[in-house]
Write an enzyme that holds these catalytic residues in place. Structure first.
Site, mmCIF file in Angstrom:
data_model
loop_
_atom_site.group_PDB
_atom_site.id
_atom_site.type_symbol
_atom_site.label_atom_id
_atom_site.label_comp_id
_atom_site.label_asym_id
_atom_site.label_seq_id
_atom_site.Cartn_x
_atom_site.Cartn_y
_atom_site.Cartn_z
ATOM 1 C CG ASP A 1 -6.329 -5.374 7.627
ATOM 2 O OD1 ASP A 1 -6.223 -5.316 6.384
ATOM 3 O OD2 ASP A 1 -6.213 -4.379 8.359
ATOM 4 C CD GLU B 1 -10.908 -1.605 4.427
ATOM 5 O OE1 GLU B 1 -11.456 -0.894 3.573
ATOM 6 O OE2 GLU B 1 -11.544 -2.290 5.251
ATOM 7 C CG ASP C 1 -1.687 -3.103 5.848
ATOM 8 O OD1 ASP C 1 -0.487 -3.230 5.579
ATOM 9 O OD2 ASP C 1 -2.174 -2.033 6.246
ATOM 10 C CG HIS D 1 -4.125 -11.103 12.745
ATOM 11 N ND1 HIS D 1 -5.039 -10.103 12.516
ATOM 12 C CD2 HIS D 1 -3.924 -11.686 11.541
ATOM 13 C CE1 HIS D 1 -5.363 -10.080 11.236
ATOM 14 N NE2 HIS D 1 -4.704 -11.036 10.633
ATOM 15 C CE1 TYR E 1 -1.516 -3.856 9.256
ATOM 16 C CE2 TYR E 1 -3.155 -5.398 10.083
ATOM 17 C CZ TYR E 1 -2.815 -4.315 9.292
ATOM 18 O OH TYR E 1 -3.782 -3.682 8.552
ATOM 19 C CD GLU F 1 -1.876 -1.960 2.279
ATOM 20 O OE1 GLU F 1 -0.776 -2.540 2.312
ATOM 21 O OE2 GLU F 1 -2.797 -2.181 3.069
ATOM 22 N NE ARG G 1 -5.942 -0.166 10.683
ATOM 23 C CZ ARG G 1 -5.047 0.461 9.921
ATOM 24 N NH1 ARG G 1 -4.147 -0.262 9.271
ATOM 25 N NH2 ARG G 1 -5.043 1.766 9.815
#
Length: 748
Positions: free
Chosen positions: A84, A86, A82, A345, A299, A9, A301
């Site tokens: 997740d 999103e 990432d 995670h 990470y 990203e 989140r």
């Protein structure tokens, strides 16, 4: 030479990854999302299984062109967005837009940006996860349907330009409900009895009355408190039981997204969006001089407190080397997340213990270093040994009354050497916060104690506190509303929309927010129900796990929502046309005054419009009538009037402006500084009450708390006044403004 194109990203993340992968890899950045639903239409075909209509985001055409150019010479494409939902959605949209055979496009996941994890990930690429993508799509479509169909309803009924979000509206309701609890709260009086006692050796003992004749004591009025105090004062105190026990205070788990935001708010005063922005920088990579760019944390989140085994080993080795063997528990500390936590995670932790805060401090700004230090200390402490306290509880008999005193003294600091926390947790049981580090003299059963004093203390129950950012995020998490990636956005959005404002960092609904919440609860009770919203979050989790389908989940939501929407279009109160009744009357015609909504927002207007055209802005208070008093103007002899001004009530001559005599209303207590003027109540520009001499500017004496005409009990001090304070724990007490010593309120 075959090359592999890696797409992430952000440019910062690309730079960190490129450092470890070398010349065989071309690393590019998409700079966030490349596709989304259209801005000016619903973009979802509800008749065709909620098929979304994604479009390339304006301005991203150039980036996609550059990525496609790079893809031409690449044998494989790794989408490393990432790890997740999103990030998965970005990966799928990139896959759709890249003109490359789909079987040559892979997904790689980086939980941390270190050489080991980056190389392991590219050596083990996987296919894109359609279930995770569908979970993100479902959330995006749900939010689009609610926002796109609910907002025009608010434009029609309240004010043009308003918007309503699915999860944000529930957060707003929580704040409104909490404010109503505060506003309607009726304090309840209670009393406690504390015996100040002395054993053969110091320190003195403060024992609290607990029981009478074996039954719990509840005191609700002063007369009962006096009766207990008389009984206690007339009898001997004897120790009837002493229990000693070693208690452990266990460390907190390492950070997850919600707890990181809560602690950063409480300890660093960072708002949630700032915390996440800094954490993103720490994750994506920091330039560390000769070492180059490196991700300092995993990470950010995540809702899982899980720690990788190799990270546990590293933490134990570090603790042993820096703090000693006694700070390392016999077995690694393991923490379990909530039922809905994504255990794949990890928790938020440092990527390497070779980079302590002191070593990287010169590469970080003040905020980055503060957050990294918080994460570092919390992680190490989570793997350290518990703190150990020697706890003593003594029961003391006085006639038919039973008093109790507890003291806990730390004998080993354990994890608290690294990360102290304010509230007792773990295995301390019902030990009060004030009992920690309270030392008791040696006590044994049968000891007689000398009475130094019996102190009745008045208390009043307190209303629940208004939410601050940390407590609101905690409430959302406990209710199952939102997910790690959305907490900061929820808090930010309701403030941007002017539905909530923060006063002293506590959230209160604005009048507009209150109206919106009430209208939505009336017309969409299910949508605004926290349990229903939590169930929807669980449904999204089931989609990700492959246990539910996107179309079925959306259908189950849309049917009842659409029916409620059609009903609301007919039945929802129209604030534009009807207004909201108030307790005021029009100062021009005497008819009721309404809260109305117009082109520029809410305002106050007469209900008799258009016959009466009286209006005023919300922030323009209706002028209160002056109240006659028994006092006469010393200059002209006309009656004085009491007027409620910006700085508080004051007396003004009734012949103003011919006679401009005015003065603040006195408390009747002489100024202790000049001994000529009286102390009068005033207000600062921000509305805070204070008390100052009415001879100002000749005398500039002032205090913040209400003065009481009682002399300080300290004979050395001798101040002629005390201040009245209120404590949540002990109720009303007095304090000397000069020597700062406390005194109990005298009882009648």
């Amino acid at each position: 030479m075959d090359k592999t194109l890696v797409v992430v990203e952000s440019p910062a993340k690309a730079k960190t990854i490129k450092k470890y992968l070398g010349s065989k890899y071309d690393v590019k950045a998409s700079v966030g999302h490349v596709k989304d639903l259209p801005r000016k239409s619903l973009g979802v075909d509800v008749e065709k299984n909620f098929l979304p209509e994604y479009q390339v985001i304006e301005g991203k055409e150039k980036i996609l062109s550059e990525l496609n150019q790079a893809a031409k010479s690449a044998s494989r494409i790794f989408l490393a967005t990432d790890p997740d939902r999103e990030g998965e959605a970005i990966a799928w949209h990139l896959r759709d837009e890249l003109k490359k055979s789909k079987d040559r496009i892979y997904r790689v996941l980086f939980n941390e940006l270190t050489e080991r994890t980056i190389k392991e990930a590219v050596e083990n690429p996987r296919r894109l996860d359609e279930n995770r993508y569908n979970a993100q799509q479902a959330r995006r479509i749900l939010d689009r349907i609610v926002g796109y169909e609910l907002s025009p309803l608010l434009w029609d009924k309240v004010q043009y330009g308003l918007s309503a979000g699915r999860v944000q509206s529930v957060a707003l309701r929580l704040i409104v409900d909490r404010q109503e609890e505060i506003d309607t709260f009726v304090p309840e009086e209670s009393w406690s009895i504390t015996a100040l006692l002395e054993a053969e050796v110091p320190p003195p003992i403060e024992a609290k009355l607990m029981e009478q004749d074996g039954k719990k004591v509840t005191i609700q009025d002063i007369e009962t408190a006096k009766a207990f105090a008389r009984t206690a004062g007339a009898h001997e105190f004897e120790v009837v039981d002493v229990k000693k026990k070693e208690r452990l205070r266990k460390p907190l788990p390492p950070f997850i997204t919600s707890t990181l935001q809560q602690e950063a708010s409480a300890k660093l005063k960072f708002p949630g969006n700032r915390t996440m922005r800094i954490a993103q920088q720490l994750y994506e990579g920091i330039e560390l001089g000769a070492e180059g760019s490196m991700g300092l944390i995993t990470y950010m989140r995540t809702d899982s407190p899980r720690i990788a085994p190799e990270a546990q080993v590293a933490a134990r080795d570090y603790l042993r080397r820096v703090y000693g063997d006694k700070y390392v528990p016999a077995k690694p500390n393991v923490y379990k997340g909530r039922k809905s936590a994504q255990e794949a995670h990890e928790a938020i932790r440092p990527t390497s213990l070779e980079h302590p805060p002191a070593k990287v401090a010169k590469y970080l700004d003040k905020s980055g270093l503060a957050l990294y230090t918080l994460i570092w200390n919390r992680f190490l402490a989570s793997q350290a040994a518990p703190a150990v306290f020697d706890s003593t509880q003594a029961l003391i008999q006085c006639d038919n009354l039973l008093f109790k005193v507890t003291g806990s003294v730390m004998k080993f600091d354990g994890f608290m050497k690294i990360y102290a926390k304010e509230e007792p947790e773990g295995d301390l049981g019902d030990t009060d916060k004030e009992d920690l580090e309270r030392r008791l003299p040696p006590l044994a059963k049968g000891d007689k104690l000398k009475t130094l004093g019996i102190i009745p203390r008045q208390r009043f129950s307190q209303p629940p506190a208004a939410f601050n950012e940390a407590s609101l995020i905690k409430e959302l998490e406990e209710l199952g509303i939102g997910r790690p990636s959305t907490y900061a956005e929820i808090v930010t959005t309701i403030q941007k929309r002017k539905y909530v404002e923060a006063t002293d960092k506590r959230f209160h609904p604005t009048l507009l927010g209150y109206i919106i919440a009430k209208l939505l609860v009336e017309s969409f009770p299910k949508l605004l129900d926290s349990r229903f919203t939590a169930e929807m979050e669980s449904a999204l989790d089931r989609i990700e796990e492959g246990e539910a389908s996107l179309s079925d989940t959306l259908s189950e939501f849309y049917g009842p929502f659409h029916l409620a929407l059609n009903s609301a279009k007919k039945s929802m109160r129209n604030i534009k046309k009807e207004g909201v009744p108030t307790s005021e009357v029009c100062p021009e015609c005497g008819e009721p005054v309404l809260l109305r909504s117009g082109r520029y927002g809410l305002f106050i207007g007469c209900s008799a419009y258009p016959t009466c055209e009286y209006t005023r802005n919300l922030n323009e208070a209706q002028k209160e009538p002056a109240v006659p008093t028994d006092e006469i103007c010393p200059q002209c002899g006309a009656p004085m009037l009491m007027i409620n001004g910006r700085s508080g009530p004051f007396l003004s001559c009734s012949k103003y402006p011919e006679c401009k005599t005015n003065r603040p209303i006195s408390t009747g207590i002489k100024c202790p500084s000049c001994e000529q003027g009286d102390l009068a109540q005033r207000k600062t520009k921000k509305g805070k009450v204070f008390y100052s001499c009415n001879r100002y500017p000749e005398c500039n004496y002032s205090i913040w708390y209400k003065p009481v005409a009682i002399k300080c009990p300290d004979p050395v001090c001798g101040s002629p006044i005390l201040e009245e304070h209120v404590s949540k724990r002990t109720g009303v007490f007095l304090k000397c403004p000069a020597c700062k010593k406390k005194a109990d309120v005298p009882q009648a």
